[in-house]
Design a protein around this motif. Structure first.
Motif, short mmCIF file in Angstrom:
data_model
loop_
_atom_site.label_atom_id
_atom_site.label_comp_id
_atom_site.label_asym_id
_atom_site.label_seq_id
_atom_site.Cartn_x
_atom_site.Cartn_y
_atom_site.Cartn_z
N UNK A 1 -95.57 -64.93 0.15
CA UNK A 1 -96.16 -65.70 1.25
C UNK A 1 -95.38 -67.00 1.44
N UNK A 2 -95.15 -67.71 0.35
CA UNK A 2 -94.41 -68.98 0.45
C UNK A 2 -92.99 -68.73 0.95
N UNK A 3 -92.39 -67.64 0.50
CA UNK A 3 -91.02 -67.33 0.89
C UNK A 3 -90.93 -67.06 2.39
N UNK A 4 -91.87 -66.25 2.91
CA UNK A 4 -91.84 -65.95 4.35
C UNK A 4 -91.99 -67.23 5.16
N UNK A 5 -92.87 -68.13 4.69
CA UNK A 5 -93.10 -69.35 5.44
C UNK A 5 -91.90 -70.28 5.36
N UNK B 1 -88.66 -69.82 4.37
CA UNK B 1 -87.32 -69.41 4.76
C UNK B 1 -87.28 -68.90 6.19
N UNK B 2 -88.34 -68.24 6.64
CA UNK B 2 -88.31 -67.65 7.98
C UNK B 2 -89.33 -68.25 8.93
#
Lengths: 378, 283, 273
Positions: B240-244, B246-247
């Motif tokens: 979840x943190x990664x999607x927010x 980085x993208x």
């Protein structure tokens, strides 16, 4: 009106400020030393020059997640229709700056301050392919490099090809943090793809060509193979952490984090840096002013101070050993030769010029990172 | 008993629960609903399941991994807390009991992010655990392993949450009538039997509350997996943190949140089934 | 052959060994915290810090850093959160335990939500709403966010605590003529008190642990120490993270000691009546 009253009352109650005092809110992503820099160095200078003003600095955390938090706060205020926003100056990374300019969250200011003429680098106008000209000024430039322990690594690999051979002979001695743990790992991946896809220049300069997918995937397949011989570390700080405990001997790190860790006693002073060919990415951190900042004029003055050659020389270079945000020729005269040379102990200016690259353009960046999940992680 | 059946109490009940519901409703459920809408909204504004299909496409392994880790941790927490609380209640050596009571609570006061940080340095290849094991001759230096993978996450979770469940259990066990225990002991029953056959059934409710709360909490922790093992496979919170970050991909991030919610609801269902049975039994 | 049939000295030894191992499991990781809080230089190949000192303590407590003010704010917010949570959770818990509530399972599940969902994306929306109604940057706003997070602990534990009170005791009191309120005050509440106290402790600890909501709703006007701790921890600044963690230990343990002492006296007083 009511919300202004409540905000005003709260500011009174909890800042304990007198009526005449203005508070300049500086919100910065990055490590605690960024907050300390504002609090201990910039703020006293600014407050001395501007009586009646208090500078309040808050950190939002390291990495792009810290910048994303600033974006989210500004976006929330934009959607709520707040008249005056509670952030006056923000310090963010490139990725977030592109998004913020796109969504009109920032105010153009570079042409309003005299320090604006002191940057001519591409990074002042271009953030991962997005045009941010006028909205940003680089606070400092950072670069991803390999940090290595010279006692364990006698001859560090000088290129990606050498690295690929090196890890086979020295398994589990190289570590990087993948794509989910922080930008130094992402930078390593994009550097790998630039080196092995054959289209390195196109990735950085464009134009975006949708048919470059297979070349990228081929490079990533090589990375999947490479990963068998390396250790995956838990994040930017995780790589430095493992280097600190001697669990890996070499790994990609941000130069600014590396020097901070050395200064804080968490990294041996014997560790060295190397920049492999064809290169690894670097990026600046930007000063920006939100579109509806409550104290825009003061904010501009603050950035003017922070970007003046004296402060860049004394603060950024002398204190932190970071590469300056404004062009080096304005900063170098303010330093003695020894202090200047310290910047280039391991990585010479020539190497930096040749192998210090920008990140790929935003659409390529997304393709590479998503490709990593598809090809390497599956 | 008779009191509860009067119809007026229905609405008294609702009135009593209303303030609490209002707080959680306004300050979490409403914003959550806003998130849910984002998860189902396509770029053009219509309804779509594409974000969910992308979430499944990329992160099914991580979803299963999350469920497995949290389930394993919950089981271990249950066993550990029963053992500790049991000894606190039935232990015969007062000094040992007092020491145990003092010892087990410390991790309660350590926030998750600090627990992740200390475990990262404790469980690393050159970390304290390996130093002690090597120093005491239990393992060879060359075979020292880094536990910074799923095992590290489980250890951090169990370390942090077991005291919570133990505290609840010990309190529940302490308020049991001691006659039952004494009677059984007088009849010659071993302490382990007393624990399993007499004490445990009576505190099952509290145990279930503690375990379900732990299960649900662990599902939503970001700091621990981020600090110990953010590389695949990893927990859904990291994704979840990664999607927010980085993208800026809020739709897929919100879709993952909703999927995580489904997992949590599954765990909660166990407690609710047991709890409603108990209420019906006492009514 | 099991532990119960071992001869006494062997049993003592086993007990001592198990306790020692347990102490290592608890304090081993924590030792790291203490070491880093006082370490000025620590890197490979040394197994222990090379240099100790208080430099980082000075850094945390520097006047502009506001560490003490942040700590005070954090404690104040946590105390308010406990009051608010208990104030709404005690009636709700009682209703869930004793009275016939429609959609009982749904209500219990509702309180679970804040803990069940990775709350990063949700807090963004809360920030937006709070900006609109002017609650952003206020202590009240932060307390509301903390309370919504902690209510699951307060309500679930309160509900379990009330449910475990023997119904026959309450019936006896009612049969003797006590009103519903007197019955609650003199019979139900004292027996359920240990559970309620436990939930107060957990809500307090939870509030001190919370930083995401505090950032979105409080910063820059309301800054708490957990925010500093989180940033330092994620950035690998172990010294500052450890020092702030130790600082936060003080109110946590203090709160528990105070509350437990108060509880014992009160409950004992009730027993005599």
């Amino acid at each position: 009106m009511k919300s202004r009253l409540i905000a005003f009352a709260s500011a009174l109650a909890f800042a304990g400020a007198a009526f005449a005092q203005t508070t300049l809110n500086v919100v910065t992503a990055g490590d605690q030393n960024m907050v300390d820099y504002v609090n201990n160095y910039l703020a006293p200078k600014f407050e001395a020059a501007n009586p009646g003003v208090k500078v309040r600095a808050v950190g939002t955390g390291p990495g792009d997640s810290g910048s994303q938090k600033i974006y989210e706060k500004l976006s929330a205020q934009q959607k709520a229709g707040t008249a005056e926003w509670d952030v006056d100056v923000a310090v963010i990374h490139q990725l977030a700056s592109a998004t913020m300019v796109n969504e009109k969250l920032l105010m153009p200011y570079r042409n309003d301050i005299s320090a604006g003429k002191l940057v001519s680098r591409d990074t002042a106008k271009n953030a991962l392919g997005a045009n941010v000209d006028g909205y940003v000024m680089p606070m400092f430039h950072s670069q991803i490099v390999f940090a290595y322990n010279p006692e364990l690594v006698k001859a560090p690999p000088r290129s990606f090809a050498e690295l690929t051979e090196w890890v086979k002979k020295n398994p589990k001695q190289f570590g990087y943090n993948g794509v989910k743990g922080g930008m130094s790992g992402v930078g390593f991946v994009t550097g790998w793809v630039s080196a092995y896809s054959g289209i390195g220049d196109k990735l950085e300069k464009g134009p975006f060509d949708a048919s470059s997918g297979p070349a990228i995937d081929k490079a990533l397949a090589g990375l999947k193979d490479f990963n068998q011989y390396v250790v995956m570390t838990p994040g930017n700080a995780g790589t430095l952490d493992m280097l600190n405990r001697g669990e890996i001997a070499i790994g990609p790190v941000w130069v600014d984090m590396f020097y901070t860790w050395q200064a804080d006693g968490r990294m041996s002073p014997k560790m060295k840096l190397a920049l492999p060919s064809p290169g690894l990415p670097g990026q600046p951190m930007y000063y920006v002013i939100p579109a509806k900042a409550a104290h825009a004029q003061l904010a501009k003055k603050f950035i003017e101070l922070a970007e003046s050659p004296e402060v860049q020389a004394d603060g950024i270079i002398k204190q932190f050993n970071w590469y300056p945000g404004i062009d080096p020729q304005y900063v170098q005269p303010k330093l003695d030769q020894a202090a200047w040379n310290k910047l280039f102990t391991d990585v010479s200016p020539q190497d930096l010029a040749k192998y210090g690259r920008p990140f790929p353009l935003s659409p390529y960046f997304k393709e590479i990172v998503e490709g990593y999940e598809r090809v390497v992680l599956k | 008993m008779a009191a509860a059946r009067r119809p007026a109490d229905r609405w008294t009940g609702v009135a009593l629960a209303a303030p609490a519901l209002a707080v959680v409703g306004a300050f979490f459920i409403a914003p959550l609903a806003m998130s849910a809408i984002v998860a189902f909204r396509s770029k053009g504004g219509g309804f779509t399941l594409e974000h969910f299909s992308k979430a499944f496409d990329l992160y099914t392994t991580d979803l299963l991994f999350t469920l497995a880790i949290v389930l394993l941790s919950t089981v271990l927490i249950g066993l550990l807390s029963i053992a500790i609380a049991g000894y606190l209640t039935l232990g015969e050596n007062p000094r040992a009991v007092a020491m145990l009571r003092w010892l087990y609570r410390w991790p309660l006061f350590i926030p998750f992010v600090v627990a992740g940080q200390v475990m990262r340095t404790f469980l690393a290849k050159n970390g304290m655990l390996n130093h002690v094991l090597i120093g005491s001759g239990l393992i060879e230096p060359l075979s020292a392993q880094s536990m910074l993978d799923w095992r590290g996450i489980v250890v951090a979770f169990v370390w942090k949450q077991a005291p919570f469940v133990t505290l609840l259990l010990a309190g529940a066990m302490a308020s049991l009538e001691s006659q039952h225990i004494e009677a059984a002991r007088n009849l010659g029953a071993r302490r382990l039997r007393v624990l399993i056959d007499i004490v445990l059934p009576q505190v099952r409710g509290t145990l279930l509350v503690g375990l379900v709360l732990s299960f649900v909490t662990m599902l939503s922790v970001l700091s621990v997996p981020l600090m110990i093992n953010p590389n695949s496979p990893t927990m859904v919170t990291v994704d979840v943190a990664y999607r927010i970050n980085t993208f800026a991909d809020y739709p897929v991030a919100n879709a993952l949140c909703l999927l995580s919610l489904v997992l949590a609801a599954g765990g909660a269902w166990f407690y609710l089934r047991h709890a409603s049975k108990k209420i019906e039994a006492t009514a | 052959m099991n532990a119960m049939t071992l001869p006494s000295p062997l049993r003592s030894l086993l007990r001592a060994v198990l306790l020692a191992l347990f102490a290592f499991a608890i304090f081993g990781p924590l030792l790291n915290l203490f070491l880093w809080a006082f370490a000025e230089r620590w890197y490979f190949p040394s197994k222990l810090p090379l240099e100790y000192g208080l430099t980082f303590w000075y850094r945390v407590f520097q006047p502009r850093g506001n560490a003490l003010a942040s700590l005070g704010t954090s404690i104040w917010i946590a105390v308010l959160t406990v009051f608010l949570s208990l104030a709404v959770a005690v009636p709700a818990g009682y209703a869930l335990a004793r009275l016939r509530l429609p959609w009982r399972s749904g209500i219990l599940l509702a309180f679970l939500l804040p803990q069940a969902v990775p709350n990063l994306p949700v807090y963004v929306n809360i920030a937006q709403v709070f900006y609109q109604i002017g609650l952003n940057g206020t202590i009240l706003g932060v307390v509301l966010v903390h309370a919504s997070h902690g209510l699951v602990l307060a309500v679930w534990i309160a509900s379990a605590a009330f449910a475990s009170v023997d119904v026959s005791l309450e019936e006896a009191a009612r049969n003797l003529g006590a009103s519903a309120w007197t019955c609650f005050r003199t019979v139900t509440l004292p027996i359920a008190a240990p559970g309620l106290i436990a939930s107060a402790i957990f809500v307090f600890l939870e509030s001190l642990d919370e930083f995401t909501g505090t950032y979105f709703v409080g910063v820059p006007d309301v800054t708490t120490l957990p925010l500093l701790m989180f940033n330092a921890s994620m950035g690998g600044n172990y010294q500052i993270a450890s020092i702030t963690a130790l600082l936060l230990l003080i109110p946590s343990i203090g709160f528990m000691l105070v509350v437990e002492r108060f509880l014992k006296a009160d409950v004992l007083a009730m027993v005599g009546r």
